[in-house]
Design an enzyme around this catalytic site. Sequence first.
Site, PDB file in Angstrom:
ATOM      1  N   ARG A 133       0.812  -1.239   0.000  1.00 15.73           N
ATOM      2  CA  ARG A 133       0.000   0.000   0.000  1.00 15.73           C
ATOM      3  C   ARG A 133       0.843   1.286   0.000  1.00 15.73           C
ATOM      4  NH1 ARG A 133      -3.155  -3.048   3.701  1.00 15.73           N
ATOM      5  NH2 ARG A 133      -4.948  -3.913   2.623  1.00 15.73           N
ATOM      6  N   LYS A 155       3.841  11.396 -11.264  1.00 13.79           N
ATOM      7  CA  LYS A 155       3.092  10.499 -12.156  1.00 13.79           C
ATOM      8  C   LYS A 155       3.883   9.203 -12.279  1.00 13.79           C
ATOM      9  CE  LYS A 155       0.495  13.652 -15.105  1.00 13.79           C
ATOM     10  NZ  LYS A 155       0.316  14.155 -16.485  1.00 13.79           N
ATOM     11  N   GLU A 197      11.776  18.805 -24.354  1.00 11.29           N
ATOM     12  CA  GLU A 197      10.965  19.068 -23.153  1.00 11.29           C
ATOM     13  C   GLU A 197      11.489  20.312 -22.431  1.00 11.29           C
ATOM     14  OE1 GLU A 197       8.191  17.421 -22.395  1.00 11.29           O
ATOM     15  OE2 GLU A 197       8.359  15.506 -23.425  1.00 11.29           O
ATOM     16  N   LYS A 239       8.226  23.172 -13.314  1.00 14.89           N
ATOM     17  CA  LYS A 239       7.390  21.994 -13.095  1.00 14.89           C
ATOM     18  C   LYS A 239       6.919  21.942 -11.646  1.00 14.89           C
ATOM     19  CE  LYS A 239       6.225  17.374 -14.005  1.00 14.89           C
ATOM     20  NZ  LYS A 239       6.377  16.160 -14.775  1.00 14.89           N
ATOM     21  N   GLU A 249      -3.624  17.164 -11.847  1.00 11.85           N
ATOM     22  CA  GLU A 249      -4.013  17.563 -13.202  1.00 11.85           C
ATOM     23  C   GLU A 249      -5.526  17.757 -13.351  1.00 11.85           C
ATOM     24  OE1 GLU A 249      -1.514  15.922 -16.376  1.00 11.85           O
ATOM     25  OE2 GLU A 249      -3.248  15.982 -17.689  1.00 11.85           O
ATOM     26  N   ARG A 253      -2.095  21.800 -14.660  1.00 11.39           N
ATOM     27  CA  ARG A 253      -0.984  20.875 -14.959  1.00 11.39           C
ATOM     28  C   ARG A 253      -0.996  20.405 -16.408  1.00 11.39           C
ATOM     29  NH1 ARG A 253       1.622  16.024 -11.273  1.00 11.39           N
ATOM     30  NH2 ARG A 253       2.988  15.233 -12.895  1.00 11.39           N
ATOM     31  N   ASN A 257       1.465  19.351 -21.098  1.00  9.07           N
ATOM     32  CA  ASN A 257       1.270  18.460 -22.255  1.00  9.07           C
ATOM     33  C   ASN A 257       1.321  19.211 -23.583  1.00  9.07           C
ATOM     34  OD1 ASN A 257       0.896  16.275 -20.517  1.00  9.07           O
ATOM     35  ND2 ASN A 257      -1.285  16.700 -20.310  1.00  9.07           N
ATOM     36  N   HIS A 260       1.806  17.543 -27.006  1.00  5.46           N
ATOM     37  CA  HIS A 260       1.690  16.103 -26.802  1.00  5.46           C
ATOM     38  C   HIS A 260       0.491  15.486 -27.515  1.00  5.46           C
ATOM     39  CE1 HIS A 260       4.860  16.876 -23.965  1.00  5.46           C
ATOM     40  NE2 HIS A 260       4.909  15.620 -23.554  1.00  5.46           N
ATOM     41  N   HIS A 264       1.779  12.512 -29.447  1.00  5.79           N
ATOM     42  CA  HIS A 264       1.407  11.128 -29.134  1.00  5.79           C
ATOM     43  C   HIS A 264       0.810  10.429 -30.351  1.00  5.79           C
ATOM     44  CE1 HIS A 264       1.186  11.462 -24.449  1.00  5.79           C
ATOM     45  NE2 HIS A 264       2.399  11.242 -24.894  1.00  5.79           N
ATOM     46  N   HIS A 277      10.192   9.992 -28.006  1.00  2.98           N
ATOM     47  CA  HIS A 277       9.088  10.817 -27.510  1.00  2.98           C
ATOM     48  C   HIS A 277       9.367  12.322 -27.712  1.00  2.98           C
ATOM     49  CE1 HIS A 277       5.859  12.123 -24.908  1.00  2.98           C
ATOM     50  NE2 HIS A 277       6.725  12.782 -24.150  1.00  2.98           N
TER      51      HIS A 277
HETATM   52  P1  NAD Z   1      14.139   5.806 -21.239  1.00  2.00           P
HETATM   53  O1  NAD Z   1      13.898   5.618 -19.813  1.00  2.00           O
HETATM   54  O2  NAD Z   1      13.711   4.717 -22.162  1.00  2.00           O
HETATM   55  O3  NAD Z   1      15.684   6.119 -21.452  1.00  2.00           O
HETATM   56  C1  NAD Z   1      16.152   6.314 -22.765  1.00  2.00           C
HETATM   57  C2  NAD Z   1      17.363   5.418 -23.082  1.00  2.00           C
HETATM   58  O4  NAD Z   1      18.507   5.947 -22.440  1.00  2.00           O
HETATM   59  C3  NAD Z   1      17.217   4.011 -22.580  1.00  2.00           C
HETATM   60  O5  NAD Z   1      17.794   3.130 -23.499  1.00  2.00           O
HETATM   61  C4  NAD Z   1      18.025   4.020 -21.285  1.00  2.00           C
HETATM   62  O6  NAD Z   1      18.497   2.759 -20.917  1.00  2.00           O
HETATM   63  C5  NAD Z   1      19.142   4.941 -21.656  1.00  2.00           C
HETATM   64  N1  NAD Z   1      19.789   5.639 -20.573  1.00  2.00           N
HETATM   65  C6  NAD Z   1      19.200   6.221 -19.504  1.00  2.00           C
HETATM   66  N2  NAD Z   1      20.096   6.922 -18.801  1.00  2.00           N
HETATM   67  C7  NAD Z   1      21.290   6.751 -19.415  1.00  2.00           C
HETATM   68  C8  NAD Z   1      22.585   7.226 -19.160  1.00  2.00           C
HETATM   69  N3  NAD Z   1      22.840   8.088 -18.182  1.00  2.00           N
HETATM   70  N4  NAD Z   1      23.597   6.828 -19.971  1.00  2.00           N
HETATM   71  C9  NAD Z   1      23.331   5.999 -21.024  1.00  2.00           C
HETATM   72  N5  NAD Z   1      22.111   5.548 -21.332  1.00  2.00           N
HETATM   73  C10 NAD Z   1      21.105   5.915 -20.528  1.00  2.00           C
HETATM   74  O7  NAD Z   1      13.428   7.131 -21.792  1.00  2.00           O
HETATM   75  P2  NAD Z   1      13.177   8.576 -21.157  1.00  2.00           P
HETATM   76  O8  NAD Z   1      13.135   9.494 -22.298  1.00  2.00           O
HETATM   77  O9  NAD Z   1      14.053   8.855 -20.015  1.00  2.00           O
HETATM   78  O10 NAD Z   1      11.711   8.424 -20.552  1.00  2.00           O
HETATM   79  C11 NAD Z   1      10.602   8.138 -21.365  1.00  2.00           C
HETATM   80  C12 NAD Z   1       9.529   7.558 -20.484  1.00  2.00           C
HETATM   81  O11 NAD Z   1       9.168   8.531 -19.514  1.00  2.00           O
HETATM   82  C13 NAD Z   1       8.262   7.191 -21.217  1.00  2.00           C
HETATM   83  O12 NAD Z   1       7.815   5.936 -20.767  1.00  2.00           O
HETATM   84  C14 NAD Z   1       7.275   8.276 -20.813  1.00  2.00           C
HETATM   85  O13 NAD Z   1       5.946   7.821 -20.796  1.00  2.00           O
HETATM   86  C15 NAD Z   1       7.759   8.605 -19.432  1.00  2.00           C
HETATM   87  N6  NAD Z   1       7.411   9.957 -18.959  1.00  2.00           N
HETATM   88  C16 NAD Z   1       6.859  10.057 -17.739  1.00  2.00           C
HETATM   89  C17 NAD Z   1       6.532  11.300 -17.237  1.00  2.00           C
HETATM   90  C18 NAD Z   1       5.982  11.423 -15.851  1.00  2.00           C
HETATM   91  O14 NAD Z   1       5.585  12.522 -15.459  1.00  2.00           O
HETATM   92  N7  NAD Z   1       5.989  10.360 -15.066  1.00  2.00           N
HETATM   93  C19 NAD Z   1       6.798  12.454 -17.987  1.00  2.00           C
HETATM   94  C20 NAD Z   1       7.383  12.309 -19.231  1.00  2.00           C
HETATM   95  C21 NAD Z   1       7.701  11.048 -19.722  1.00  2.00           C
HETATM   96  N1  GLY Z   2       4.798  15.202 -18.045  1.00  2.00           N
HETATM   97  C1  GLY Z   2       3.558  15.830 -17.733  1.00  2.00           C
HETATM   98  C2  GLY Z   2       3.264  15.854 -16.281  1.00  2.00           C
HETATM   99  O1  GLY Z   2       4.048  15.464 -15.458  1.00  2.00           O
HETATM  100  O2  GLY Z   2       2.202  16.266 -15.922  1.00  2.00           O
END
Ligand code: NAD
Ligand code: GLY
Length: 378
Positions: A133, A155, A197, A239, A249, A253, A257, A260, A264, A277
């Site tokens: 939990r 998130k 971003e 942020k 949101e 918030r 996006n 996006h 998307h 992305h």
């Molecule tokens: P990712 O986590 O897939 O990382 C991108 C690539 O870089 C991967 O291959 C990873 O292994 C590699 N990598 C990471 N750090 C590294 C480093 N220091 N050195 C070498 N390689 C490294 O992608 P991302 O762009 O970080 O994140 C995308 C994800 O985040 C998506 O799933 C998206 O939905 C999510 N997201 C979430 C939020 C949120 O608010 N929670 C916001 C935006 C995006």
């Molecule tokens: N990446 C959008 C949010 O965190 O709300």
Amino acid sequence: MPADMRAASKPIELRVDLKERSYPIYIGRDILGDGTCLAPYIPGNQVFIVTNETVGPLYLQTLTNALSIVLEPGCQIDEWVIPDGEIHKTLDTYRAVIDALIASRHDRSTTIIALGGGVVGDIAGFVAATYQRGVNFIQIPTTLLAQVDSSVGGKTGVNHTQGKNLIGSFYQPSCVLADIGVLDTLPEREYLAGLAEVIKYGVIADSEFFSWLEDSLAGLRAKLSEVTAEAILRCCRIKASVVARDERETGLRAILNFGHTFGHALEKITRYETYLHGEAVAIGMVLAMQLSRLSLGTSEADVQRLSRLLTNAGLPVKLPEGLDLAEFLNTMSLDKKVHRGCMRFVLVERLGRAQVSDEVDPEAVERVLLSSGLSTHD
Ligand code: NAD
Ligand code: GLY
């Protein structure tokens, strides 16, 4: 030189103000090898680090060494390495992490640490939100995107076969540690996708930051420490301020996006194979800016400034050839951001000022897409 052999800079601290769930974001170079920032946020004697097969070999040892110095002797430190890639952001991966926690007898006082990009952070955060939990959670983002966006704001979640992030929850970390040194190993393309971003924050909330980015782009692309740290700090400040005002949101918030809705749809239509992305968001932001021009009379000069900055940042700004208008519109209409049957767009009146709209004229959306080269096949 390995990160733990270089002198760490004193981190900058920024707070996300969420009353009793407030937390710090530490930003600095080579701070991963110094566990003193993290130690106060690890109350129990169990730690479970979630990382992936790419980041683990690079940084797991540095982190475990740092923790074993600052934590009580006998503190149990376990780690779990998940496969790399968005396709593994699933309930199966989530379940495997939960199974590992149970197998190594982590109790409710454990701390889960996410060491990785947004994929690791989202999965580990959802595990932390739901294991027994809810247990203590720390984010150590290792991509630029994760440092300026996904690690902050709570998130968490995983994808469903029917769509991205369809399963999840809001769950805030107790601390975020962003070490800009780890960006040195990040592939260039991933770093640039994160820059999309970064630019987004200037567009939606801070025209002075946007101008600063125009002036500082060369330093940012060269990953100069002071410039990168300043950019991350300014993004996280925006942020944090948005999240503090609208954590779940219900309104404001959604400005995060920006770009996006188009982005998307582009990612989905190209089966997540063509664009990262951030790259799809870059194209989406230009489309959203053109839509703002039609809907709000935003100046052409602002549209051009955004397009120029993204191009100079090495990002795509145009849709690829051969996409079908009807398919694109249909994909957009299935997005999570559809609200009471209306497509939701973030529009920008002028650089630095955004608003959310559920009342965009569908004809204006079509016009933007048609003028961007989409074709009709009827
Ligand atoms: P990712 O986590 O897939 O990382 C991108 C690539 O870089 C991967 O291959 C990873 O292994 C590699 N990598 C990471 N750090 C590294 C480093 N220091 N050195 C070498 N390689 C490294 O992608 P991302 O762009 O970080 O994140 C995308 C994800 O985040 C998506 O799933 C998206 O939905 C999510 N997201 C979430 C939020 C949120 O608010 N929670 C916001 C935006 C995006
Ligand atoms: N990446 C959008 C949010 O965190 O709300």
